[in-house]
Design a protein around this motif. Structure first.
Motif, PDB file in Angstrom:
ATOM      1  N   ARG A  72       3.821 -10.704 -10.470  1.00 33.72           N
ATOM      2  CA  ARG A  72       3.370 -10.300  -8.986  1.00 33.72           C
ATOM      3  C   ARG A  72       2.765 -11.436  -8.391  1.00 33.72           C
ATOM      4  O   ARG A  72       2.993 -11.821  -7.270  1.00 33.72           O
ATOM      5  N   GLY A  99      -3.615  -3.501  -2.539  1.00 34.06           N
ATOM      6  CA  GLY A  99      -2.927  -4.576  -2.174  1.00 34.06           C
ATOM      7  C   GLY A  99      -2.715  -5.513  -3.443  1.00 34.06           C
ATOM      8  O   GLY A  99      -2.797  -5.423  -4.448  1.00 34.06           O
ATOM      9  N   ARG A 112       3.087  -0.079 -15.082  1.00 32.73           N
ATOM     10  CA  ARG A 112       2.760   1.156 -14.116  1.00 32.73           C
ATOM     11  C   ARG A 112       1.502   1.074 -13.346  1.00 32.73           C
ATOM     12  O   ARG A 112       1.306   1.350 -12.171  1.00 32.73           O
ATOM     13  N   ASP A 153       1.465  -1.709 -10.608  1.00 29.77           N
ATOM     14  CA  ASP A 153       2.356  -1.124  -9.375  1.00 29.77           C
ATOM     15  C   ASP A 153       1.269  -0.387  -8.555  1.00 29.77           C
ATOM     16  O   ASP A 153       1.119  -0.392  -7.359  1.00 29.77           O
ATOM     17  N   GLU A 154       0.762   0.616  -9.360  1.00 31.80           N
ATOM     18  CA  GLU A 154      -0.495   1.465  -8.514  1.00 31.80           C
ATOM     19  C   GLU A 154      -1.515   0.843  -8.001  1.00 31.80           C
ATOM     20  O   GLU A 154      -1.699   1.018  -6.918  1.00 31.80           O
ATOM     21  N   GLU A 207      -1.345  -2.222  -6.742  1.00 29.90           N
ATOM     22  CA  GLU A 207      -0.784  -2.801  -5.498  1.00 29.90           C
ATOM     23  C   GLU A 207      -0.620  -1.715  -4.546  1.00 29.90           C
ATOM     24  O   GLU A 207      -0.663  -2.202  -3.532  1.00 29.90           O
ATOM     25  N   GLU A 208      -0.345  -0.736  -4.850  1.00 31.92           N
ATOM     26  CA  GLU A 208       0.133   0.283  -3.775  1.00 31.92           C
ATOM     27  C   GLU A 208      -1.327   0.597  -3.193  1.00 31.92           C
ATOM     28  O   GLU A 208      -1.189   1.008  -2.144  1.00 31.92           O
ATOM     29  N   ARG A 209      -2.456   0.680  -3.988  1.00 39.05           N
ATOM     30  CA  ARG A 209      -3.407   1.193  -3.352  1.00 39.05           C
ATOM     31  C   ARG A 209      -4.513   0.337  -2.799  1.00 39.05           C
ATOM     32  O   ARG A 209      -5.363   0.730  -1.746  1.00 39.05           O
TER      33      ARG A 209
END
Length: 335
Positions: A126, A80, A70, A73-74, A76-78
């Motif tokens: 990733r 890159g 988790r 994921d966060e 890469e969302e915030r």
């Protein structure tokens, strides 16, 4: 790799992880900080921002694979795509095997070894589709040579070394541009020796010689910039330990049996309630241990061995030139 890398550092709230995160911040990188303690994480984030980087602190126990996933994921969302993942988090104990229980061994292995596995799996999921990225494992001379009173930690570091070597072979087989490397450290001046759970009567200390954590940070950055190297050895004591164990492991057994207990304790009494095995070292409100331990007056800020490791290409060329010149002179004398 872009100028502003996305870097993940586990165990980033203190010690080596804190110094590593701060070092990447000084490069202007975007740094995700993973650890259990909120106060230490907040302070580490301030360090990274003050150094010139961008920081995202995330409260994560790396022993939980779902939590690590988790967090990835966060991140890469915030920030890159992750360019660099540094596995560093650990817990340990200073105690004879007979004075530990199965739960303590399990906890140390879950954080100190499986935490690296969980981080690596999250990174690979990733990095492999993008065919780029670097995974750095923070290791130790104790990945090669175990010492008394640290059986679980030493076992975990041995396991990390085996895991790293298997993964490296697999990536080479696949022709992947994802790289893995391992940085083997000496004794470091970190808060570890105030956090570690201990059954010994006196306060823990690292086995001298002791080095500052910024030296580890320098080595990690160099490893990221030279990802083809399978591992880096930091500090003359690391080299001596690894090579000495290859030559005379039985002799080292006897030497460590005689000196290893006393060398890991100071003359001060130990607080039996100390330790971060089951709770963060900065659990108390307002607690921030920083990167350094209490051995600044004894710790070395530099290492000629690390310099030599970083410049081994040039040194090899000089050595090769000297050898060639010597052989040529020998041939001429014989004519």
């Amino acid at each position: 790799m872009s100028d502003r890398r996305v870097v993940v550092v586990t165990g980033a709230s203190g010690g080596v992880g804190r110094a590593v995160a701060r070092g990447f911040g000084a490069c202007g990188d975007r740094v995700a900080l993973l650890a259990r303690g909120d106060d230490g994480l907040a302070a580490a984030a301030r360090d990274v921002r003050h150094a010139g980087g961008e920081a995202v602190p995330l409260t994560v126990d790396v022993a939980d694979p779902d939590a690590v996933e988790r967090a990835a994921d966060e991140i890469e969302e915030r920030l890159g795509p992750v360019d660099v993942w540094v596995n560093n988090a650990f817990v340990g104990a200073l105690a004879p095997v007979a004075e530990m229980d199965a739960a303590e061994f399990r906890r140390i292995v879950e954080v100190t070894y499986l935490g690296y596995v969980h981080g690596t799996l999250a990174a690979l999921r990733r990095m492999r589709p993008r065919d780029r990225g670097t995974i750095v494992h923070i290791g130790s001379a104790l990945a090669y040579r175990a010492i008394p009173l640290q059986s679980a930690y030493c076992a975990a570091k041995h396991a990390i070394k085996g895991f790293h070597e298997s993964l490296r072979c697999e990536l080479l087989h696949a022709g992947s541009n994802v790289h893995t490397t391992m940085v083997q450290l000496p004794a470091m001046n970190t808060p570890q020796f105030d956090w570690v759970r201990s059954t010994m009567p006196r306060r823990p200390q690292p086995v001298p010689p002791i080095y500052q954590p910024e030296l580890a940070a320098e080595a990690v950055r160099h490893a990221v910039e030279h990802p083809g190297r399978r591992e880096f050895w930091v500090g003359g004591s690391t080299v001596g330990t690894i090579l000495g164990n290859r030559i005379a492991p039985g002799l080292l057994d006897r030497y460590l049996a005689r000196t290893g207990f006393g060398a890991q304790q100071t003359d001060e009494p130990h607080d039996p309630d100390a330790g971060n095995l089951w709770r963060p070292g900065d659990e108390a409100p307002g607690t921030d241990h920083g990167a350094h331990g209490r051995f600044d007056d004894r710790a070395h800020a530099g290492s000629p061995q690390l310099w030599a490791s970083r410049h081994r290409g040039g040194l090899a060329a000089v050595a090769g030139g000297a050898l060639a010149a010597g052989l040529l002179g020998l041939v001429r004398r014989r004519r």
